[in-house]
Write a protein that holds these residues in place. Structure first.
Motif, PDB file in Angstrom:
ATOM      1  N   ALA A   7      -1.662 -78.033  13.805  1.00 56.18           N
ATOM      2  CA  ALA A   7      -1.175 -79.379  13.492  1.00 56.18           C
ATOM      3  C   ALA A   7      -2.279 -80.419  13.565  1.00 56.18           C
ATOM      4  O   ALA A   7      -2.235 -81.433  12.868  1.00 56.18           O
ATOM      5  N   ALA A   8      -3.286 -80.200  14.415  1.00 52.15           N
ATOM      6  CA  ALA A   8      -4.348 -81.188  14.581  1.00 52.15           C
ATOM      7  C   ALA A   8      -5.336 -81.205  13.428  1.00 52.15           C
ATOM      8  O   ALA A   8      -6.190 -82.082  13.365  1.00 52.15           O
ATOM      9  N   LEU A   9      -5.222 -80.245  12.529  1.00 53.99           N
ATOM     10  CA  LEU A   9      -6.146 -80.148  11.398  1.00 53.99           C
ATOM     11  C   LEU A   9      -5.469 -80.666  10.138  1.00 53.99           C
ATOM     12  O   LEU A   9      -4.671 -79.962   9.520  1.00 53.99           O
ATOM     13  N   PRO A  10      -5.760 -81.913   9.723  1.00 57.64           N
ATOM     14  CA  PRO A  10      -5.128 -82.460   8.517  1.00 57.64           C
ATOM     15  C   PRO A  10      -5.473 -81.618   7.295  1.00 57.64           C
ATOM     16  O   PRO A  10      -6.617 -81.217   7.096  1.00 57.64           O
ATOM     17  N   GLN A  11      -4.462 -81.366   6.475  1.00 60.37           N
ATOM     18  CA  GLN A  11      -4.641 -80.503   5.318  1.00 60.37           C
ATOM     19  C   GLN A  11      -4.241 -81.227   4.034  1.00 60.37           C
ATOM     20  O   GLN A  11      -3.511 -82.214   4.084  1.00 60.37           O
ATOM     21  N   PRO A  12      -4.734 -80.686   2.890  1.00 63.67           N
ATOM     22  CA  PRO A  12      -5.604 -79.524   2.734  1.00 63.67           C
ATOM     23  C   PRO A  12      -7.013 -79.781   3.233  1.00 63.67           C
ATOM     24  O   PRO A  12      -7.431 -80.926   3.400  1.00 63.67           O
ATOM     25  N   VAL A  13      -7.744 -78.687   3.469  1.00 66.63           N
ATOM     26  CA  VAL A  13      -9.133 -78.769   3.912  1.00 66.63           C
ATOM     27  C   VAL A  13     -10.038 -78.545   2.705  1.00 66.63           C
ATOM     28  O   VAL A  13      -9.915 -77.527   2.024  1.00 66.63           O
ATOM     29  N   LEU A  14     -10.909 -79.494   2.449  1.00 58.29           N
ATOM     30  CA  LEU A  14     -11.888 -79.361   1.367  1.00 58.29           C
ATOM     31  C   LEU A  14     -13.228 -78.949   1.955  1.00 58.29           C
ATOM     32  O   LEU A  14     -13.781 -79.654   2.806  1.00 58.29           O
ATOM     33  N   VAL A  15     -13.747 -77.828   1.508  1.00 55.38           N
ATOM     34  CA  VAL A  15     -15.056 -77.353   1.947  1.00 55.38           C
ATOM     35  C   VAL A  15     -16.056 -77.667   0.839  1.00 55.38           C
ATOM     36  O   VAL A  15     -15.962 -77.118  -0.258  1.00 55.38           O
ATOM     37  N   ARG A  16     -16.988 -78.558   1.140  1.00 53.91           N
ATOM     38  CA  ARG A  16     -18.010 -78.947   0.157  1.00 53.91           C
ATOM     39  C   ARG A  16     -19.289 -78.142   0.426  1.00 53.91           C
ATOM     40  O   ARG A  16     -20.080 -78.481   1.285  1.00 53.91           O
ATOM     41  N   GLY A  17     -19.442 -77.066  -0.311  1.00 55.45           N
ATOM     42  CA  GLY A  17     -20.571 -76.160  -0.122  1.00 55.45           C
ATOM     43  C   GLY A  17     -20.074 -74.753   0.119  1.00 55.45           C
ATOM     44  O   GLY A  17     -19.416 -74.497   1.131  1.00 55.45           O
ATOM     45  N   THR A  18     -20.349 -73.848  -0.817  1.00 59.35           N
ATOM     46  CA  THR A  18     -19.806 -72.489  -0.714  1.00 59.35           C
ATOM     47  C   THR A  18     -20.920 -71.461  -0.492  1.00 59.35           C
ATOM     48  O   THR A  18     -20.982 -70.432  -1.152  1.00 59.35           O
ATOM     49  N   HIS A  39     -15.584 -76.797  -3.240  1.00 57.14           N
ATOM     50  CA  HIS A  39     -16.439 -77.425  -4.249  1.00 57.14           C
ATOM     51  C   HIS A  39     -17.887 -77.082  -3.960  1.00 57.14           C
ATOM     52  O   HIS A  39     -18.311 -77.004  -2.799  1.00 57.14           O
ATOM     53  N   ASP A  40     -18.648 -76.879  -5.037  1.00 62.17           N
ATOM     54  CA  ASP A  40     -20.068 -76.599  -4.921  1.00 62.17           C
ATOM     55  C   ASP A  40     -20.734 -76.986  -6.235  1.00 62.17           C
ATOM     56  O   ASP A  40     -20.155 -76.781  -7.306  1.00 62.17           O
ATOM     57  N   PRO A  41     -21.935 -77.574  -6.186  1.00 63.17           N
ATOM     58  CA  PRO A  41     -22.636 -77.907  -7.431  1.00 63.17           C
ATOM     59  C   PRO A  41     -22.967 -76.676  -8.264  1.00 63.17           C
ATOM     60  O   PRO A  41     -23.172 -76.784  -9.476  1.00 63.17           O
ATOM     61  N   SER A  42     -23.023 -75.503  -7.618  1.00 56.46           N
ATOM     62  CA  SER A  42     -23.319 -74.267  -8.338  1.00 56.46           C
ATOM     63  C   SER A  42     -22.031 -73.612  -8.820  1.00 56.46           C
ATOM     64  O   SER A  42     -21.243 -73.124  -8.003  1.00 56.46           O
ATOM     65  N   ARG A  88     -25.820 -87.477   3.322  1.00 57.87           N
ATOM     66  CA  ARG A  88     -25.411 -88.170   2.092  1.00 57.87           C
ATOM     67  C   ARG A  88     -24.036 -87.712   1.640  1.00 57.87           C
ATOM     68  O   ARG A  88     -23.205 -88.532   1.227  1.00 57.87           O
ATOM     69  N   VAL A  89     -23.767 -86.409   1.730  1.00 56.58           N
ATOM     70  CA  VAL A  89     -22.466 -85.887   1.312  1.00 56.58           C
ATOM     71  C   VAL A  89     -21.373 -86.332   2.282  1.00 56.58           C
ATOM     72  O   VAL A  89     -20.239 -86.610   1.870  1.00 56.58           O
ATOM     73  N   ALA A  90     -21.696 -86.431   3.563  1.00 55.15           N
ATOM     74  CA  ALA A  90     -20.709 -86.923   4.537  1.00 55.15           C
ATOM     75  C   ALA A  90     -20.332 -88.366   4.232  1.00 55.15           C
ATOM     76  O   ALA A  90     -19.145 -88.727   4.258  1.00 55.15           O
ATOM     77  N   VAL A  91     -21.330 -89.217   3.946  1.00 61.91           N
ATOM     78  CA  VAL A  91     -21.051 -90.615   3.595  1.00 61.91           C
ATOM     79  C   VAL A  91     -20.214 -90.688   2.329  1.00 61.91           C
ATOM     80  O   VAL A  91     -19.221 -91.430   2.243  1.00 61.91           O
ATOM     81  N   ASP A  92     -20.574 -89.908   1.317  1.00 59.52           N
ATOM     82  CA  ASP A  92     -19.817 -89.882   0.071  1.00 59.52           C
ATOM     83  C   ASP A  92     -18.366 -89.473   0.315  1.00 59.52           C
ATOM     84  O   ASP A  92     -17.436 -90.049  -0.265  1.00 59.52           O
ATOM     85  N   SER A  93     -18.164 -88.501   1.201  1.00 58.91           N
ATOM     86  CA  SER A  93     -16.808 -88.028   1.489  1.00 58.91           C
ATOM     87  C   SER A  93     -15.980 -89.083   2.209  1.00 58.91           C
ATOM     88  O   SER A  93     -14.782 -89.256   1.934  1.00 58.91           O
ATOM     89  N   LEU A  94     -16.605 -89.808   3.141  1.00 59.75           N
ATOM     90  CA  LEU A  94     -15.890 -90.876   3.847  1.00 59.75           C
ATOM     91  C   LEU A  94     -15.464 -91.984   2.886  1.00 59.75           C
ATOM     92  O   LEU A  94     -14.393 -92.584   3.047  1.00 59.75           O
ATOM     93  N   VAL A  95     -16.293 -92.254   1.882  1.00 57.99           N
ATOM     94  CA  VAL A  95     -15.955 -93.282   0.886  1.00 57.99           C
ATOM     95  C   VAL A  95     -14.881 -92.777  -0.059  1.00 57.99           C
ATOM     96  O   VAL A  95     -13.922 -93.494  -0.369  1.00 57.99           O
ATOM     97  N   ARG A  96     -15.009 -91.549  -0.550  1.00 56.97           N
ATOM     98  CA  ARG A  96     -14.069 -90.991  -1.516  1.00 56.97           C
ATOM     99  C   ARG A  96     -12.649 -90.882  -0.961  1.00 56.97           C
ATOM    100  O   ARG A  96     -11.671 -91.151  -1.655  1.00 56.97           O
ATOM    101  N   TRP A  97     -12.554 -90.446   0.287  1.00 57.48           N
ATOM    102  CA  TRP A  97     -11.232 -90.160   0.864  1.00 57.48           C
ATOM    103  C   TRP A  97     -11.053 -90.989   2.138  1.00 57.48           C
ATOM    104  O   TRP A  97     -11.367 -90.539   3.254  1.00 57.48           O
ATOM    105  N   PRO A  98     -10.520 -92.191   2.016  1.00 56.84           N
ATOM    106  CA  PRO A  98     -10.453 -93.155   3.132  1.00 56.84           C
ATOM    107  C   PRO A  98      -9.546 -92.741   4.286  1.00 56.84           C
ATOM    108  O   PRO A  98      -9.582 -93.368   5.339  1.00 56.84           O
TER     109      PRO A  98
END
Length: 380
Positions: A7-18, A39-42, A88-98
């Motif tokens: 319950a303490a883990l808000p979902q869904p979980v997005l993993v950026r980097g595979t 998600h991954d750039p590759s 940089r990706v952490a900052v982007d994620s905080l902005v994208r998903w408030p």
């Protein structure tokens, strides 16, 4: 939003980097019924991670945060990118998903934390945004890299460090601990500076030492390498690690590591000076002291299950290089009522046999040796 998983883990979980760690996290969470987005750039890495069941691939490029019905709105974002872009990706994620909790798993923490802090006030983040971020580091890995090397059990019983700041929200800390717990890891808490100093010694220094020793083997004649045993293999095992990843790790924690390397250099200079005159008064004593200092340090490494170090006795059994031999020895050990505390194999050079070293409690050594000999095994 999914209701399965902790319950303490808000979902869904997005993993950026595979890569290895991100995909392994996805596999572990999927095994707990957690909804995982990837998600991954590759495209190739992303496709492999999805194909092996680590989660559902999503396209985030150019998508506004939550405005498009097809854009996923994660409750938790795990930044599993290389260390040099994690901040940089952490900052982007905080902005994208408030509303999302954002955590990274980079192997260095102070530099990533500083990049997030730098984005507050003079950048796109508010203090409230930054409170949703927490730095973490799972202390697990393999010599192999990429999603094909991922395992859902990679973090089982491994330490997972959570580095919260004074302003980190309780919800973010709870989410990080829930994520670690869901993978089977053991949670440890410390600040970023303490973490970076610790891993410089117990992780980054061994990597450098293994690589330096292994580099001496590049021009070694094959006849010399044929004499190698487990000592060389154990010492150089992690030298097979990914160079590109370690460039980023060592550069990111350079100041902490350099301080330790100065101490190592002093010890090497001391040893070189002694060996240049091995017959000088006190030379052999100094060599003995250096080895004894290593004994003392090695004895402080935690033992089985994290318990205090304990000395075990070793029963060495010769086994043929054939299917079922190791299993048969272990079955015989179990039949004798002796618990295996540790196990390792050394292969005999030039012979198709192995030396199976079974570590047991000292008081059970003779009992096990006699039991195995009685059952026809050759005990050395």
């Amino acid at each position: 939003m999914s209701t399965t998983g902790p319950a303490a883990l808000p979902q869904p979980v997005l993993v950026r980097g595979t890569g290895l760690l991100g995909t392994s996290i996805g596999l572990a969470l999927r095994g707990r019924g957690v909804e995982v987005l990837l998600h991954d750039p590759s495209p190739a890495a992303l496709a492999v991670a999805q194909d092996i069941g680590a989660g559902r691939a999503v396209d985030l490029e150019g998508a506004p945060a939550g405005d498009d019905a097809d854009t996923p709105v994660p409750g938790t974002v795990v930044v599993a990118t290389p260390p040099d872009v994690a901040g940089r990706v952490a900052v982007d994620s905080l902005v994208r998903w408030p509303e999302a909790v954002v955590m990274d798993i980079a192997s260095v923490k102070a530099s990533v934390q500083a990049e997030v802090r730098a984005a507050v006030g003079n950048g796109p983040l508010t203090e409230a945004d930054a409170s949703r971020y927490v730095g973490t580091h799972p202390m697990a890995g393999r010599e192999r890299s990429g999603p094909v090397a991922a395992r859902g059990t990679l973090f089982t019983a491994a330490p997972w460090v959570v580095c919260a700041e004074e302003g980190t929200s309780a919800a973010a800390v709870a989410a990080a601990e829930a994520l670690a717990g869901s993978t089977g890891a053991t949670v440890h808490t410390m600040d970023a500076g303490e973490h970076d100093a610790s891993v410089a010694l117990i992780s980054h220094l061994p990597q450098v030492a293994a690589s330096l020793v292994a580099s001496r083997l590049q021009e070694t004649p094959a006849a010399s390498l044929a004499l190698a045993g487990n000592g060389l293999r154990d010492t150089t095992r992690i030298a097979a690690s990914d160079p590109q990843l370690w460039v980023q790790i060592l550069a990111g924690n350079a100041a902490r590591l350099v301080e330790i390397l100065h101490g190592v250099r002093a010890d090497l200079d001391r040893l070189i000076g002694t060996l240049e005159a091995p017959d000088a008064p006190g030379a052999r004593l100094d060599i003995a002291r250096l080895i004894a200092e290593g004994n003392a340090g090695q004895a402080r490494i935690p033992g089985k299950h994290g318990a205090p170090p304990q000395a075990f006795a070793v029963v060495t059994v010769v086994v043929d290089d054939a299917p079922g031999q190791i299993a048969a020895v272990l079955q015989a050990t179990g039949d004798a009522g002796v618990n295996v505390e540790d196990l390792r194999m050394d292969h005999a050079s030039g012979h198709e046999v192995g030396m199976l070293e079974i570590s047991v409690l000292p008081g059970r050594r003779e009992e096990l040796a006699a039991a195995l000999t009685e059952r026809g095994w050759k005990v050395v």
